[in-house]
Design a protein around this motif. Structure first.
Motif, mmCIF file in Angstrom:
data_model
loop_
_atom_site.group_PDB
_atom_site.id
_atom_site.type_symbol
_atom_site.label_atom_id
_atom_site.label_comp_id
_atom_site.label_asym_id
_atom_site.label_seq_id
_atom_site.Cartn_x
_atom_site.Cartn_y
_atom_site.Cartn_z
ATOM 1 N N TYR A 1 -9.183 16.066 -15.676
ATOM 2 C CA TYR A 1 -9.517 14.826 -16.402
ATOM 3 C C TYR A 1 -8.838 13.638 -15.734
ATOM 4 O O TYR A 1 -9.440 12.597 -15.498
ATOM 5 N N LYS A 2 -7.538 13.814 -15.436
ATOM 6 C CA LYS A 2 -6.775 12.704 -14.837
ATOM 7 C C LYS A 2 -7.317 12.324 -13.467
ATOM 8 O O LYS A 2 -7.387 11.155 -13.110
ATOM 9 N N GLN A 3 -7.710 13.346 -12.697
ATOM 10 C CA GLN A 3 -8.247 13.066 -11.359
ATOM 11 C C GLN A 3 -9.544 12.262 -11.461
ATOM 12 O O GLN A 3 -9.776 11.344 -10.685
ATOM 13 N N LEU A 4 -10.367 12.594 -12.454
ATOM 14 C CA LEU A 4 -11.616 11.840 -12.642
ATOM 15 C C LEU A 4 -11.308 10.388 -12.992
ATOM 16 O O LEU A 4 -11.950 9.457 -12.488
ATOM 17 N N LEU A 5 -10.299 10.188 -13.867
ATOM 18 C CA LEU A 5 -9.923 8.820 -14.244
ATOM 19 C C LEU A 5 -9.416 8.048 -13.033
ATOM 20 O O LEU A 5 -9.742 6.880 -12.830
ATOM 21 N N ARG A 6 -8.626 8.728 -12.200
ATOM 22 C CA ARG A 6 -8.081 8.103 -10.997
ATOM 23 C C ARG A 6 -9.200 7.722 -10.015
ATOM 24 O O ARG A 6 -9.218 6.634 -9.460
ATOM 25 N N LEU A 7 -10.140 8.645 -9.838
ATOM 26 C CA LEU A 7 -11.263 8.381 -8.923
ATOM 27 C C LEU A 7 -12.110 7.214 -9.439
ATOM 28 O O LEU A 7 -12.572 6.381 -8.661
ATOM 29 N N ALA A 8 -12.261 7.178 -10.777
ATOM 30 C CA ALA A 8 -13.044 6.081 -11.383
ATOM 31 C C ALA A 8 -12.343 4.751 -11.141
ATOM 32 O O ALA A 8 -12.984 3.728 -10.882
ATOM 33 N N GLU A 9 -11.018 4.775 -11.212
ATOM 34 C CA GLU A 9 -10.253 3.545 -10.998
ATOM 35 C C GLU A 9 -10.353 3.096 -9.533
ATOM 36 O O GLU A 9 -10.519 1.916 -9.243
ATOM 37 N N GLU A 10 -10.267 4.062 -8.630
ATOM 38 C CA GLU A 10 -10.215 3.718 -7.206
ATOM 39 C C GLU A 10 -11.577 3.466 -6.585
ATOM 40 O O GLU A 10 -11.731 2.594 -5.743
ATOM 41 N N TYR A 11 -12.554 4.272 -6.970
ATOM 42 C CA TYR A 11 -13.857 4.193 -6.306
ATOM 43 C C TYR A 11 -14.971 3.816 -7.268
ATOM 44 O O TYR A 11 -16.137 3.959 -6.943
ATOM 45 N N ARG B 1 1.532 7.252 -6.446
ATOM 46 C CA ARG B 1 0.515 8.280 -6.645
ATOM 47 C C ARG B 1 1.086 9.667 -6.363
ATOM 48 O O ARG B 1 0.794 10.629 -7.067
ATOM 49 N N ALA B 2 1.921 9.748 -5.315
ATOM 50 C CA ALA B 2 2.534 11.041 -4.980
ATOM 51 C C ALA B 2 3.453 11.481 -6.127
ATOM 52 O O ALA B 2 3.482 12.665 -6.495
ATOM 53 N N ASN B 3 4.193 10.518 -6.728
ATOM 54 C CA ASN B 3 5.044 10.845 -7.877
ATOM 55 C C ASN B 3 4.208 11.331 -9.054
ATOM 56 O O ASN B 3 4.565 12.284 -9.740
ATOM 57 N N ASP B 4 3.083 10.651 -9.279
ATOM 58 C CA ASP B 4 2.176 11.052 -10.373
ATOM 59 C C ASP B 4 1.700 12.489 -10.156
ATOM 60 O O ASP B 4 1.581 13.272 -11.092
ATOM 61 N N ARG B 5 1.415 12.795 -8.909
ATOM 62 C CA ARG B 5 0.919 14.131 -8.576
ATOM 63 C C ARG B 5 1.982 15.192 -8.870
ATOM 64 O O ARG B 5 1.677 16.248 -9.421
ATOM 65 N N ILE B 6 3.226 14.889 -8.509
ATOM 66 C CA ILE B 6 4.322 15.828 -8.798
ATOM 67 C C ILE B 6 4.433 16.013 -10.311
ATOM 68 O O ILE B 6 4.548 17.126 -10.815
ATOM 69 N N HIS B 7 4.353 14.897 -11.026
ATOM 70 C CA HIS B 7 4.423 14.930 -12.491
ATOM 71 C C HIS B 7 3.301 15.817 -13.058
ATOM 72 O O HIS B 7 3.540 16.694 -13.882
ATOM 73 N N VAL C 1 0.844 -1.203 0.000
ATOM 74 C CA VAL C 1 0.000 0.000 0.000
ATOM 75 C C VAL C 1 0.878 1.252 0.000
ATOM 76 O O VAL C 1 0.606 2.217 -0.718
ATOM 77 N N LEU C 2 1.964 1.238 0.782
ATOM 78 C CA LEU C 2 2.827 2.421 0.859
ATOM 79 C C LEU C 2 3.471 2.707 -0.494
ATOM 80 O O LEU C 2 3.622 3.861 -0.886
ATOM 81 N N ILE C 3 3.835 1.644 -1.199
ATOM 82 C CA ILE C 3 4.451 1.830 -2.524
ATOM 83 C C ILE C 3 3.429 2.417 -3.497
ATOM 84 O O ILE C 3 3.737 3.316 -4.274
ATOM 85 N N LYS C 4 2.215 1.945 -3.388
ATOM 86 C CA LYS C 4 1.144 2.484 -4.245
ATOM 87 C C LYS C 4 0.976 3.988 -3.968
ATOM 88 O O LYS C 4 0.800 4.790 -4.886
ATOM 89 N N ARG C 5 1.055 4.361 -2.680
ATOM 90 C CA ARG C 5 0.907 5.777 -2.320
ATOM 91 C C ARG C 5 2.073 6.600 -2.857
ATOM 92 O O ARG C 5 1.882 7.739 -3.285
ATOM 93 N N LEU C 6 3.280 6.029 -2.835
ATOM 94 C CA LEU C 6 4.446 6.744 -3.366
ATOM 95 C C LEU C 6 4.291 6.967 -4.869
ATOM 96 O O LEU C 6 4.559 8.047 -5.386
#
Ligand code: CMP
Length: 222
Positions: free
Chosen positions: A147-157, A129-135, A122-127
């Motif tokens: 757009y990307k946030q919507l895709l991410r939310l769709a994937e997660e929830y 995601r944090a890298n993606d956010r910086i990108h 889980v921690l690696i997954k969070r890292l």
């Protein structure tokens, strides 16, 4: 605990053992489990409800993540024990949490490599995601970030319904703005555009992604 995804891969014996280490707490909507800067002594697993991990700067909020049943938080200040809580944990929907003290967590991890492995995953997954956010913040403009946030939310929830994906979170435009780092007005504008283009629809405060491919293409075309 058997129905909680954090323990999904464990045997009943593992779960029974883990439950001995925990105490159950209920937090009301809009309360804080803890605040950034406090000294931390417990890790929490969400048994039900929603918890938002956020930080504030000059009255503006940045949302790091939104956690639901089966997710854990509060591990960072337990592992590096000189550090304080790195963010706030705010309860969005009344939450029942299982709390584990530092010493008991250590004991659980030492006796149960399966739990340790899961925690690392889980921690690696969070890292990531944090890298993606910086990108995203470095390279994408605000529209593409939404757009990307919507895709991410769709994937997660997301819950798949035929060809569509319903994001199973009640989100305000302000909350999406806080996740992306833009204004509420911009989120409203972009969501309206996406509705007009039939890429999404909104039903009972839930966003439904009607055309995931078109939404992904819109990110790339920027
Ligand atoms: P801790 O620092 O003890 O308190 C705040 C918690 O928020 C932290 O532990 C993590 O559990 C969680 N957290 C902090 N940053 C992130 C992030 N980028 N993504 C997900 N969870 C986070």
């Amino acid at each position: 605990l058997t129905s909680i995804s954090f323990f999904g891969d464990f045997s009943m014996t593992d779960i029974q053992q883990a439950s001995l280490y925990m105490s159950e707490r209920t937090f009301n909507r809009n309360s804080f489990v803890f605040m950034e800067g406090e000294v931390g002594d417990e890790l929490y697993i969400v048994l039900s409800g929603t918890v938002e991990i956020n930080r504030f700067e000059n009255g503006r909020k940045s949302v790091l993540t939104t956690l639901k049943e089966g997710d854990f938080f509060g591990e960072m200040s337990l592992f590096d024990d000189r550090e304080v809580r790195s963010a706030n944990a705010e309860v969005l929907d009344t939450a029942v949490l299982a709390a584990i003290e530092r010493r008991k967590l250590q004991c659980l991890l030492e006796t149960n490599p399966g739990v340790t492995y899961k925690l690392l995953t889980v921690l690696i997954k969070r890292l990531r995601r944090a890298n993606d956010r910086i990108h995203d913040i470095t390279f994408l403009n605000v529209r593409a970030r939404i757009y990307k946030q919507l895709l991410r939310l769709a994937e997660e929830y997301g819950i798949k319904l035929n060809q569509t994906i319903m994001i199973n979170l009640r989100l305000t435009h302000q909350q999406i703005a806080d996740m992306v780092g833009c204004t509420r007005e911009m989120v409203s504008k972009v969501l309206n555009e996406l509705q007009e283009e039939h890429v999404i629809m909104i039903n009972k405060k839930r966003i439904i992604v009607k055309n995931q491919i078109m939404l992904s293409d819109k990110v790339i075309s920027f």
